[in-house]
Write a protein that holds these residues in place. Structure first.
Motif, PDB file in Angstrom:
ATOM      1  N   ALA A 198       0.829  -1.211   0.000  1.00 25.07           N
ATOM      2  CA  ALA A 198       0.000   0.000   0.000  1.00 25.07           C
ATOM      3  C   ALA A 198       0.861   1.258   0.000  1.00 25.07           C
ATOM      4  O   ALA A 198       0.459   2.287  -0.567  1.00 25.07           O
ATOM      5  N   PHE A 199       2.037   1.192   0.616  1.00 26.04           N
ATOM      6  CA  PHE A 199       2.949   2.339   0.626  1.00 26.04           C
ATOM      7  C   PHE A 199       3.526   2.612  -0.766  1.00 26.04           C
ATOM      8  O   PHE A 199       3.974   3.715  -1.033  1.00 26.04           O
ATOM      9  N   ARG A 200       3.541   1.592  -1.636  1.00 23.67           N
ATOM     10  CA  ARG A 200       4.054   1.704  -3.008  1.00 23.67           C
ATOM     11  C   ARG A 200       5.470   2.278  -3.022  1.00 23.67           C
ATOM     12  O   ARG A 200       5.712   3.395  -3.516  1.00 23.67           O
ATOM     13  N   LEU A 201       6.387   1.524  -2.476  1.00 22.15           N
ATOM     14  CA  LEU A 201       7.758   2.001  -2.308  1.00 22.15           C
ATOM     15  C   LEU A 201       8.425   2.388  -3.625  1.00 22.15           C
ATOM     16  O   LEU A 201       9.331   3.241  -3.646  1.00 22.15           O
ATOM     17  N   ARG A 202       7.971   1.806  -4.729  1.00 23.80           N
ATOM     18  CA  ARG A 202       8.589   2.126  -6.021  1.00 23.80           C
ATOM     19  C   ARG A 202       8.297   3.557  -6.471  1.00 23.80           C
ATOM     20  O   ARG A 202       8.947   4.064  -7.383  1.00 23.80           O
ATOM     21  N   THR A 203       7.331   4.209  -5.828  1.00 24.22           N
ATOM     22  CA  THR A 203       7.036   5.606  -6.185  1.00 24.22           C
ATOM     23  C   THR A 203       7.937   6.589  -5.439  1.00 24.22           C
ATOM     24  O   THR A 203       7.990   7.774  -5.805  1.00 24.22           O
ATOM     25  N   LEU A 204       8.624   6.121  -4.407  1.00 29.47           N
ATOM     26  CA  LEU A 204       9.400   7.033  -3.564  1.00 29.47           C
ATOM     27  C   LEU A 204      10.595   7.670  -4.272  1.00 29.47           C
ATOM     28  O   LEU A 204      10.870   8.861  -4.058  1.00 29.47           O
ATOM     29  N   PRO A 205      11.344   6.925  -5.116  1.00 32.61           N
ATOM     30  CA  PRO A 205      12.460   7.588  -5.816  1.00 32.61           C
ATOM     31  C   PRO A 205      11.998   8.765  -6.673  1.00 32.61           C
ATOM     32  O   PRO A 205      12.691   9.784  -6.758  1.00 32.61           O
ATOM     33  N   LEU A 206      10.834   8.650  -7.304  1.00 33.63           N
ATOM     34  CA  LEU A 206      10.311   9.753  -8.100  1.00 33.63           C
ATOM     35  C   LEU A 206      10.011  10.958  -7.215  1.00 33.63           C
ATOM     36  O   LEU A 206      10.329  12.099  -7.567  1.00 33.63           O
ATOM     37  N   ALA A 207       9.408  10.707  -6.053  1.00 34.51           N
ATOM     38  CA  ALA A 207       9.099  11.799  -5.131  1.00 34.51           C
ATOM     39  C   ALA A 207      10.378  12.461  -4.625  1.00 34.51           C
ATOM     40  O   ALA A 207      10.435  13.688  -4.456  1.00 34.51           O
TER      41      ALA A 207
ATOM     42  N   VAL B 116       0.898  17.674  -9.626  1.00 35.12           N
ATOM     43  CA  VAL B 116       2.185  16.968  -9.708  1.00 35.12           C
ATOM     44  C   VAL B 116       3.262  17.893 -10.266  1.00 35.12           C
ATOM     45  O   VAL B 116       4.388  17.918  -9.774  1.00 35.12           O
ATOM     46  N   PHE B 117       2.910  18.665 -11.287  1.00 44.76           N
ATOM     47  CA  PHE B 117       3.878  19.588 -11.891  1.00 44.76           C
ATOM     48  C   PHE B 117       4.398  20.583 -10.852  1.00 44.76           C
ATOM     49  O   PHE B 117       5.600  20.835 -10.760  1.00 44.76           O
ATOM     50  N   LEU B 118       3.487  21.133 -10.066  1.00 50.26           N
ATOM     51  CA  LEU B 118       3.877  22.152  -9.093  1.00 50.26           C
ATOM     52  C   LEU B 118       4.689  21.567  -7.942  1.00 50.26           C
ATOM     53  O   LEU B 118       5.759  22.084  -7.600  1.00 50.26           O
ATOM     54  N   PHE B 119       4.196  20.472  -7.340  1.00 57.56           N
ATOM     55  CA  PHE B 119       4.823  19.967  -6.120  1.00 57.56           C
ATOM     56  C   PHE B 119       6.032  19.066  -6.380  1.00 57.56           C
ATOM     57  O   PHE B 119       6.965  19.040  -5.585  1.00 57.56           O
ATOM     58  N   PHE B 120       6.026  18.318  -7.491  1.00 59.06           N
ATOM     59  CA  PHE B 120       7.129  17.402  -7.765  1.00 59.06           C
ATOM     60  C   PHE B 120       8.276  18.069  -8.522  1.00 59.06           C
ATOM     61  O   PHE B 120       9.234  17.404  -8.879  1.00 59.06           O
ATOM     62  N   GLY B 121       8.157  19.358  -8.765  1.00 53.91           N
ATOM     63  CA  GLY B 121       9.223  20.065  -9.445  1.00 53.91           C
ATOM     64  C   GLY B 121       9.489  21.416  -8.834  1.00 53.91           C
ATOM     65  O   GLY B 121      10.441  21.590  -8.071  1.00 53.91           O
TER      66      GLY B 121
ATOM     67  N   PHE C 143       8.997  15.183 -15.959  1.00 56.31           N
ATOM     68  CA  PHE C 143       9.212  13.754 -15.793  1.00 56.31           C
ATOM     69  C   PHE C 143       8.145  13.146 -14.864  1.00 56.31           C
ATOM     70  O   PHE C 143       7.626  12.063 -15.123  1.00 56.31           O
ATOM     71  N   ALA C 144       7.825  13.848 -13.784  1.00 58.95           N
ATOM     72  CA  ALA C 144       6.825  13.350 -12.838  1.00 58.95           C
ATOM     73  C   ALA C 144       5.443  13.289 -13.488  1.00 58.95           C
ATOM     74  O   ALA C 144       4.697  12.315 -13.299  1.00 58.95           O
ATOM     75  N   VAL C 145       5.101  14.315 -14.268  1.00 61.65           N
ATOM     76  CA  VAL C 145       3.810  14.325 -14.973  1.00 61.65           C
ATOM     77  C   VAL C 145       3.765  13.194 -15.996  1.00 61.65           C
ATOM     78  O   VAL C 145       2.719  12.556 -16.193  1.00 61.65           O
ATOM     79  N   ALA C 146       4.891  12.910 -16.638  1.00 59.62           N
ATOM     80  CA  ALA C 146       4.950  11.811 -17.607  1.00 59.62           C
ATOM     81  C   ALA C 146       4.620  10.478 -16.945  1.00 59.62           C
ATOM     82  O   ALA C 146       3.882   9.651 -17.498  1.00 59.62           O
ATOM     83  N   VAL C 147       5.166  10.258 -15.746  1.00 65.46           N
ATOM     84  CA  VAL C 147       4.883   9.012 -15.022  1.00 65.46           C
ATOM     85  C   VAL C 147       3.405   8.928 -14.655  1.00 65.46           C
ATOM     86  O   VAL C 147       2.772   7.872 -14.798  1.00 65.46           O
ATOM     87  N   LEU C 148       2.836  10.043 -14.184  1.00 61.63           N
ATOM     88  CA  LEU C 148       1.409  10.066 -13.860  1.00 61.63           C
ATOM     89  C   LEU C 148       0.576   9.716 -15.086  1.00 61.63           C
ATOM     90  O   LEU C 148      -0.377   8.933 -15.012  1.00 61.63           O
ATOM     91  N   ASN C 149       0.951  10.270 -16.242  1.00 57.10           N
ATOM     92  CA  ASN C 149       0.198   9.997 -17.462  1.00 57.10           C
ATOM     93  C   ASN C 149       0.330   8.547 -17.916  1.00 57.10           C
ATOM     94  O   ASN C 149      -0.631   7.963 -18.431  1.00 57.10           O
ATOM     95  N   LEU C 150       1.503   7.960 -17.733  1.00 59.75           N
ATOM     96  CA  LEU C 150       1.665   6.542 -18.057  1.00 59.75           C
ATOM     97  C   LEU C 150       0.690   5.695 -17.245  1.00 59.75           C
ATOM     98  O   LEU C 150       0.040   4.782 -17.771  1.00 59.75           O
TER      99      LEU C 150
END
Length: 213
Positions: free
Chosen positions: A9-18, A152-157, A186-193
């Motif tokens: 549930a924590f989805r650890l694979r998303t943490l490097p992107l964050a 995502v664009f605002l907070f992840f960049g 890059f973060a928005v690209a992942v969200l769109n995928l």
């Protein structure tokens, strides 16, 4: 309920992107001779807490709204699968949200920012928690209206990179919007995928992500 279900549930694979925006902000601060390791660590802790908060809220919210179902193509979600109850994840949301808030307050204190900057970061902290929580939660989650990309664009960049740099240096260099924007895209690209994968199931429940639109 098992620990592995919470880890999923924590989805650890998303943490490097964050963390990428924090790492980039740290590199830029180092390039200008302003790197602070303690501030960097608390930036990482705050960001990881916010990302886990978002992941848990997304697990719960999409289950409630029907976006997570047996027909979904992506990874299995824990609430929808019955591995974590709604009550349990609500408690987890409060705990993780509190950790994010406390970590953020410690971060602001360590940086020594004051005056207007103090209140700006205080507001940004509240907005970040709100953005992480209400992407798919609530009666009118903004992710279902297609505004997830903007958040995502605002907070992840911009916020992540420039905020990290400012907390270490005490100043803003607007030319850093360029590398910060690269991180955002890059973060928005992942969200769109992810949203492209979920087009069919999202369309069926009225989740109007950008790919659905």
């Amino acid at each position: 309920m098992q620990i592995r279900h919470w880890i999923e549930a924590f989805r650890l694979r998303t943490l490097p992107l964050a963390l990428s925006c924090i790492i980039l902000g740290g590199f830029l601060a180092e390039a200008y001779g302003n790197f602070d390791f303690t501030i960097f660590l608390f930036c990482c802790l705050t960001t990881v807490s916010l990302q886990i908060l978002s992941n848990l809220a997304n697990d719960y919210g999409d289950s409630v709204h029907g976006a997570d179902s047996d027909t979904r193509q992506g990874p299995q979600r824990m609430v929808q699968a019955g591995h974590i109850t709604k009550t349990q994840i609500k408690v987890a949301l409060v705990i993780i949200g509190a950790i994010a808030w406390v970590s953020g307050m410690v971060l602001i204190a360590l940086s020594g920012v004051g005056g207007t900057s103090y209140y700006v970061f205080l507001i940004l902290g509240l907005l970040a928690i709100a953005a992480a929580t209400f992407y798919t939660l609530g009666k009118r989650p903004y992710g279902y209206a297609g505004f997830g990309d903007l958040s995502v664009f605002l907070f992840f960049g911009w916020v992540g990179v420039l905020g990290t740099y400012y907390l270490m240096s005490g100043e803003i260099d607007w030319s850093l919007l360029w590398p910060a924007s690269a991180c955002s895209f890059f973060a928005v690209a992942v969200l769109n995928l992810n949203n492209i994968r979920d087009i069919q199931s999202d369309r069926e429940v009225g989740k109007n992500s950008i790919p659905v639109r």
